[in-house]
Design a protein around this motif. Structure first.
Motif, PDB file in Angstrom:
ATOM      1  N   LEU B  74       0.825  -1.213   0.000  1.00 61.60           N
ATOM      2  CA  LEU B  74       0.000   0.000   0.000  1.00 61.60           C
ATOM      3  C   LEU B  74       0.859   1.263   0.000  1.00 61.60           C
ATOM      4  CD1 LEU B  74      -2.824  -1.004   2.509  1.00 61.60           C
ATOM      5  CD2 LEU B  74      -3.056  -0.660   0.049  1.00 61.60           C
ATOM      6  N   GLN B  75       1.975   1.230   0.740  1.00 58.86           N
ATOM      7  CA  GLN B  75       2.886   2.380   0.731  1.00 58.86           C
ATOM      8  C   GLN B  75       3.407   2.629  -0.677  1.00 58.86           C
ATOM      9  OE1 GLN B  75       5.708   1.141   3.683  1.00 58.86           O
ATOM     10  NE2 GLN B  75       4.227   1.429   5.345  1.00 58.86           N
ATOM     11  N   GLY B  76       3.714   1.547  -1.392  1.00 61.05           N
ATOM     12  CA  GLY B  76       4.189   1.682  -2.759  1.00 61.05           C
ATOM     13  C   GLY B  76       3.100   2.167  -3.695  1.00 61.05           C
ATOM     14  N   LEU B  77       1.916   1.580  -3.553  1.00 60.98           N
ATOM     15  CA  LEU B  77       0.813   1.916  -4.447  1.00 60.98           C
ATOM     16  C   LEU B  77       0.387   3.366  -4.292  1.00 60.98           C
ATOM     17  CD1 LEU B  77      -1.425   0.883  -6.435  1.00 60.98           C
ATOM     18  CD2 LEU B  77      -2.842   0.563  -4.417  1.00 60.98           C
ATOM     19  N   LEU B  78       0.246   3.800  -3.036  1.00 55.30           N
ATOM     20  CA  LEU B  78      -0.249   5.153  -2.786  1.00 55.30           C
ATOM     21  C   LEU B  78       0.887   6.162  -2.716  1.00 55.30           C
ATOM     22  CD1 LEU B  78      -2.944   4.189  -0.138  1.00 55.30           C
ATOM     23  CD2 LEU B  78      -3.297   4.736  -2.533  1.00 55.30           C
ATOM     24  N   ARG B  79       2.107   5.687  -2.856  1.00 54.70           N
ATOM     25  CA  ARG B  79       3.308   6.529  -2.827  1.00 54.70           C
ATOM     26  C   ARG B  79       3.301   7.420  -1.600  1.00 54.70           C
ATOM     27  NH1 ARG B  79       4.641   9.524  -7.976  1.00 54.70           N
ATOM     28  NH2 ARG B  79       6.729   8.741  -7.647  1.00 54.70           N
ATOM     29  N   ASN B  80       2.993   6.811  -0.478  1.00 52.17           N
ATOM     30  CA  ASN B  80       2.908   7.566   0.761  1.00 52.17           C
ATOM     31  C   ASN B  80       3.485   6.712   1.884  1.00 52.17           C
ATOM     32  OD1 ASN B  80       2.015   8.755   3.191  1.00 52.17           O
ATOM     33  ND2 ASN B  80       0.313   9.706   2.113  1.00 52.17           N
ATOM     34  N   PRO B  81       4.546   7.201   2.540  1.00 50.74           N
ATOM     35  CA  PRO B  81       5.214   6.381   3.539  1.00 50.74           C
ATOM     36  C   PRO B  81       4.421   6.217   4.831  1.00 50.74           C
ATOM     37  CG  PRO B  81       6.227   8.550   3.425  1.00 50.74           C
ATOM     38  CD  PRO B  81       5.209   8.485   2.323  1.00 50.74           C
ATOM     39  N   LEU B  82       3.353   6.986   5.013  1.00 46.07           N
ATOM     40  CA  LEU B  82       2.611   6.927   6.277  1.00 46.07           C
ATOM     41  C   LEU B  82       1.464   5.927   6.247  1.00 46.07           C
ATOM     42  CD1 LEU B  82       2.453  10.724   7.120  1.00 46.07           C
ATOM     43  CD2 LEU B  82       3.940   8.986   8.095  1.00 46.07           C
ATOM     44  N   VAL B  83       1.266   5.310   5.081  1.00 47.48           N
ATOM     45  CA  VAL B  83       0.130   4.391   4.953  1.00 47.48           C
ATOM     46  C   VAL B  83       0.432   3.066   5.645  1.00 47.48           C
ATOM     47  CG1 VAL B  83      -1.156   3.053   3.266  1.00 47.48           C
ATOM     48  CG2 VAL B  83      -0.631   5.432   2.814  1.00 47.48           C
ATOM     49  N   SER B  84      -0.558   2.516   6.313  1.00 46.65           N
ATOM     50  CA  SER B  84      -0.427   1.174   6.866  1.00 46.65           C
ATOM     51  C   SER B  84      -1.684   0.403   6.473  1.00 46.65           C
ATOM     52  CB  SER B  84      -0.281   1.235   8.390  1.00 46.65           C
ATOM     53  OG  SER B  84      -1.546   1.300   8.988  1.00 46.65           O
ATOM     54  N   PRO B  85      -1.709  -0.923   6.705  1.00 48.44           N
ATOM     55  CA  PRO B  85      -2.913  -1.672   6.327  1.00 48.44           C
ATOM     56  C   PRO B  85      -4.161  -1.145   7.034  1.00 48.44           C
ATOM     57  CG  PRO B  85      -1.151  -3.162   6.946  1.00 48.44           C
ATOM     58  CD  PRO B  85      -0.661  -1.789   7.223  1.00 48.44           C
ATOM     59  N   TYR B  86      -3.971  -0.389   8.096  1.00 52.94           N
ATOM     60  CA  TYR B  86      -5.124   0.104   8.847  1.00 52.94           C
ATOM     61  C   TYR B  86      -5.585   1.480   8.378  1.00 52.94           C
ATOM     62  CZ  TYR B  86      -3.889  -3.776  11.831  1.00 52.94           C
ATOM     63  OH  TYR B  86      -3.606  -5.021  12.294  1.00 52.94           O
ATOM     64  N   THR B  87      -4.869   2.045   7.382  1.00 51.76           N
ATOM     65  CA  THR B  87      -5.271   3.362   6.886  1.00 51.76           C
ATOM     66  C   THR B  87      -6.432   3.263   5.905  1.00 51.76           C
ATOM     67  OG1 THR B  87      -2.900   3.748   6.871  1.00 51.76           O
ATOM     68  CG2 THR B  87      -4.259   5.539   6.123  1.00 51.76           C
ATOM     69  N   ILE B  88      -6.681   2.068   5.369  1.00 50.66           N
ATOM     70  CA  ILE B  88      -7.653   1.972   4.277  1.00 50.66           C
ATOM     71  C   ILE B  88      -9.069   1.766   4.782  1.00 50.66           C
ATOM     72  CG2 ILE B  88      -5.952   1.188   2.620  1.00 50.66           C
ATOM     73  CD1 ILE B  88      -6.972  -1.637   2.990  1.00 50.66           C
ATOM     74  N   GLY B  89      -9.269   1.796   6.097  1.00 50.76           N
ATOM     75  CA  GLY B  89     -10.627   1.781   6.635  1.00 50.76           C
ATOM     76  C   GLY B  89     -11.178   0.400   6.928  1.00 50.76           C
ATOM     77  N   VAL B  90     -10.531  -0.634   6.361  1.00 49.23           N
ATOM     78  CA  VAL B  90     -11.062  -1.986   6.518  1.00 49.23           C
ATOM     79  C   VAL B  90     -10.998  -2.458   7.968  1.00 49.23           C
ATOM     80  CG1 VAL B  90     -10.626  -4.383   5.949  1.00 49.23           C
ATOM     81  CG2 VAL B  90     -10.611  -2.665   4.171  1.00 49.23           C
ATOM     82  N   SER B  91      -9.867  -2.155   8.630  1.00 45.99           N
ATOM     83  CA  SER B  91      -9.707  -2.666   9.989  1.00 45.99           C
ATOM     84  C   SER B  91     -10.714  -2.027  10.932  1.00 45.99           C
ATOM     85  CB  SER B  91      -8.289  -2.423  10.482  1.00 45.99           C
ATOM     86  OG  SER B  91      -8.062  -1.047  10.587  1.00 45.99           O
ATOM     87  N   SER B  92     -11.032  -0.738  10.711  1.00 42.90           N
ATOM     88  CA  SER B  92     -12.025  -0.088  11.563  1.00 42.90           C
ATOM     89  C   SER B  92     -13.392  -0.709  11.348  1.00 42.90           C
ATOM     90  CB  SER B  92     -12.096   1.398  11.262  1.00 42.90           C
ATOM     91  OG  SER B  92     -10.815   1.923  11.179  1.00 42.90           O
ATOM     92  N   GLY B  93     -13.685  -1.054  10.083  1.00 42.79           N
ATOM     93  CA  GLY B  93     -14.945  -1.725   9.800  1.00 42.79           C
ATOM     94  C   GLY B  93     -15.016  -3.062  10.519  1.00 42.79           C
ATOM     95  N   SER B  94     -13.902  -3.813  10.452  1.00 45.44           N
ATOM     96  CA  SER B  94     -13.850  -5.092  11.155  1.00 45.44           C
ATOM     97  C   SER B  94     -14.015  -4.896  12.659  1.00 45.44           C
ATOM     98  CB  SER B  94     -12.520  -5.794  10.898  1.00 45.44           C
ATOM     99  OG  SER B  94     -12.449  -6.233   9.578  1.00 45.44           O
ATOM    100  N   SER B  95     -13.329  -3.893  13.178  1.00 40.02           N
ATOM    101  CA  SER B  95     -13.423  -3.629  14.616  1.00 40.02           C
ATOM    102  C   SER B  95     -14.858  -3.310  14.996  1.00 40.02           C
ATOM    103  CB  SER B  95     -12.512  -2.462  15.007  1.00 40.02           C
ATOM    104  OG  SER B  95     -11.173  -2.791  14.749  1.00 40.02           O
ATOM    105  N   LEU B  96     -15.510  -2.514  14.173  1.00 42.64           N
ATOM    106  CA  LEU B  96     -16.903  -2.150  14.466  1.00 42.64           C
ATOM    107  C   LEU B  96     -17.777  -3.412  14.497  1.00 42.64           C
ATOM    108  CD1 LEU B  96     -19.030  -0.017  14.943  1.00 42.64           C
ATOM    109  CD2 LEU B  96     -19.265   0.262  12.470  1.00 42.64           C
ATOM    110  N   GLY B  97     -17.569  -4.288  13.496  1.00 44.69           N
ATOM    111  CA  GLY B  97     -18.321  -5.550  13.477  1.00 44.69           C
ATOM    112  C   GLY B  97     -18.082  -6.352  14.748  1.00 44.69           C
TER     113      GLY B  97
END
Lengths: 266, 334
Positions: B74-97
């Motif tokens: 994801l860091q490579g794709l978005l060309r942003n060093p601050l991105v982590s797997p939890y930046t894309i919103g999926v983990s928060s959705g899982s946490s909410l579930g």
């Protein structure tokens, strides 16, 4: 062999309400050095992007090597032409050799065997390109430590490695000093003669257009103003296209030269 | 100027394998109960290790590999060093579930944690589909749109989680907080096996996009003109990563830092090419999380510290140390 590199009919493109290209019709012969010129904002880069298959969303039609652009996949296009963008941000950390080497990716199958280290034959290709462009000394420097002009030369070398038969170059000499620019145009002519390359270049360097190019497409506010022999086109339409007075002369030993004088705003 | 050795790939990958094997050996042999793994194949100690410790160690390996590799991609794709797997919103959705499942006492429906798993997975998938729908509607598969949409979804889910926590009883609330710290208590072989179909496609696919991500470091136009279909690449990476990350979060909660830090440590150490970075992240991520989980198991024994706390505590200072001593991770200056 296909004689026409590109043929475009009623080509138009708009960004929202702003028209960028207005109803362009024309063609670019194969095996020539063709310049795209015009004032800033005339649509040069947009035209180059459309012609090299990077910009969809246009109306009208473009034929690349006698096939409609829609039939060219990104993969197939990548093995038929190379493209040097006007301005790109390159991530830090690569050496110049790494950057140039990426030119091989589109034309190699990505088998695991040559995945991590280049094969001997590939290394020879890379070295040939570096030698040709005079960049061998830079190969192990970090890319982001280079000057603007040096970076452009490295990126040009990458494009050259990808494909030298058909090249689309967007302001390749921006950030070059006069010496670098002159050597670059000479190198480009040399490549063109040797490989019968088709080279389409966006540039503001009118003197280079007069001396190194066989044809020019002159754009004015998104329309194709004139096309043909550079000296003729620039003499007849240059003043209007750029909003300055132009004087073109020729010297047996210096070649063509061009003088400009400012006009008052019309 | 440091010149990279042509043997770098071999060295890094061999190092990764050795690191992973060492972590496995350490994870299997160290624990609250003192047992020697070589005591005999069928004695009580070996059975203990096989049924209690081993599934957890292997789960840690899978989680670490998935998170680190997803982060690198994801860091490579978005060309942003601050991105982590939890930046894309999926983990928060899982946490909410998961939090909804805990709030309504659904976690026990299919056995210990398995009732929570489908709920959390559904939450993650829902936020992924929402993100796709938003991007499709705005017709912009660009990094900025995706990043901002993901972060907005994250904030919204976090707000929902807080709201649900507020309405929960003390006992439920405690469970939620513990779960949100990221933990791997009570893991069985079945659960570890359950994760495989979700994460394996990502682990395989991401190993194949190294070339494309490398071209993308030269800019979008250069990548496109080199035959990379950017929207396709973006959708596929998001799809595989989302499914994998949603499943890891559903099983073990959000484990902080692994996906951010492991790729960066490798980058600072000179691993620039994604062809090498992705598999190396997989190996070192797996080893790193086994190591962190081992520390989590023994540091306050017999109490177990949530592993997410440990990954942050080890990872943070180590990362800062590297940052100061080895130069910059700003991988995206021109």
């Amino acid at each position: 062999m296909v004689k026409t590199l590109l043929h475009f009919t009623n080509l138009s493109l708009a960004a929202g309400d702003v028209p960028l290209l207005r109803d362009l019709t024309g063609s670019i012969p194969r095996g020539k050095m063709v310049a795209i010129a015009g004032a800033s904002g005339a649509g040069k880069t947009t035209l180059l992007r459309c012609l090299s298959g990077l910009n969809g969303g246009f109306t009208g039609s473009i034929n690349f090597l006698d096939q409609p652009m829609e039939q060219w996949s990104a993969r197939r296009m990548a093995s038929h032409r190379s493209y040097l963008p006007q301005n790109e941000q390159v991530s830090a950390g690569w050496s110049c050799l790494d950057v140039v080497q990426l030119g091989l990716v589109p034309i190699r199958d990505s088998s695991l065997r040559n995945a991590l280290t280049p094969a001997a034959g590939d290394l020879a290709l890379i070295e040939e390109v570096l030698a040709l462009t005079g960049l061998s000394v830079f190969s192990h420097r970090l890319f982001h430590t280079l000057s603007g002009g040096e970076k452009r030369r490295i990126l040009f070398a990458r494009a050259l490695l990808q494909n030298r038969d058909i090249m689309f170059l967007d302001e390749p000499t921006a950030f070059f000093d006069p010496g670098q620019a002159l050597r670059f145009w000479n190198l480009l002519s040399e490549i063109h003669t040797k490989s019968q390359s088709s080279i389409v270049v966006v540039t503001h360097d009118l003197q280079a257009i007069l001396n190194s190019f066989q044809e020019v497409l002159l754009l004015h506010r998104g329309s194709l103003m004139a096309t043909g022999d550079p000296k003729k086109v620039l003499t007849e339409h240059g003043e209007k296209a750029f909003g300055v007075s132009l004087s073109i002369g020729e010297d047996p030993s210096w070649g063509c030269f061009i003088k400009t004088r400012g006009n008052r705003h019309p | 100027m440091m010149q990279r050795s042509p043997r770098q790939p071999i060295l890094v990958l061999t190092g990764g394998v050795i690191f992973l094997l060492a972590a496995l050996a350490l994870g299997l042999s160290v624990g609250t109960t003192k047992i020697v793994p070589l005591g005999g194949l069928f004695d009580d100690a070996s059975r203990w290790i096989f049924h209690i410790r081993a599934p957890r160690v292997f789960l840690a390996a899978l989680l670490g590999a998935t998170l680190a590799m997803s982060g690198a991609a994801l860091q490579g794709l978005l060309r942003n060093p601050l991105v982590s797997p939890y930046t894309i919103g999926v983990s928060s959705g899982s946490s909410l579930g998961a939090v909804i499942a805990l709030r309504f006492g659904m976690e026990g429906i299919f056995g210990s944690l398995l009732g929570l798993f489908p709920m959390a997975l559904a939450g993650g998938m829902f936020s992924m589909l929402l993100l796709f729908a938003l991007s499709r509607r705005s017709r912009q598969w660009t990094g900025t749109t995706l990043l901002l949409s993901g972060i907005t979804i994250s904030f919204f889910c976090s707000a929902m989680i807080m709201f649900i926590q507020y309405t929960a009883t003390y006992q439920e609330s405690f469970k939620m907080v513990r779960w949100l710290m990221g933990t791997m208590d009570f893991i069985t072989w079945e659960q570890t096996a359950l994760l495989l179909p979700f994460v394996l496609p990502a682990l395989i696919y991401l190993n194949m996009v190294g070339d494309h991500l490398n071209l993308l470091t030269l800019g979008e136009d250069t990548a496109r003109s080199s035959g990379v279909s950017l929207s396709r690449l973006t959708i596929l990476i998001y799809l595989f990563v989302s499914i994998a990350v949603a499943a890891t979060v559903a099983l073990a909660g959000p484990i902080a830092f692994v996906g951010l830090i492991v790729p960066h440590i490798l980058r600072i150490s000179g691993v620039i090419s994604h062809r090498l970075l992705l598999p190396a992240s997989m190996l070192f991520g797996a080893g790193f999380l086994i190591f962190a989980d081992t520390v989590a198991r023994v540091i306050l024994a017999p109490q177990q510290v949530p592993v997410g706390v440990i990954t942050s505590l080890i990872g943070g200072p180590f990362f800062l140390f590297l940052l100061v001593h080895r130069g910059t991770t700003d991988t995206h200056s021109s």
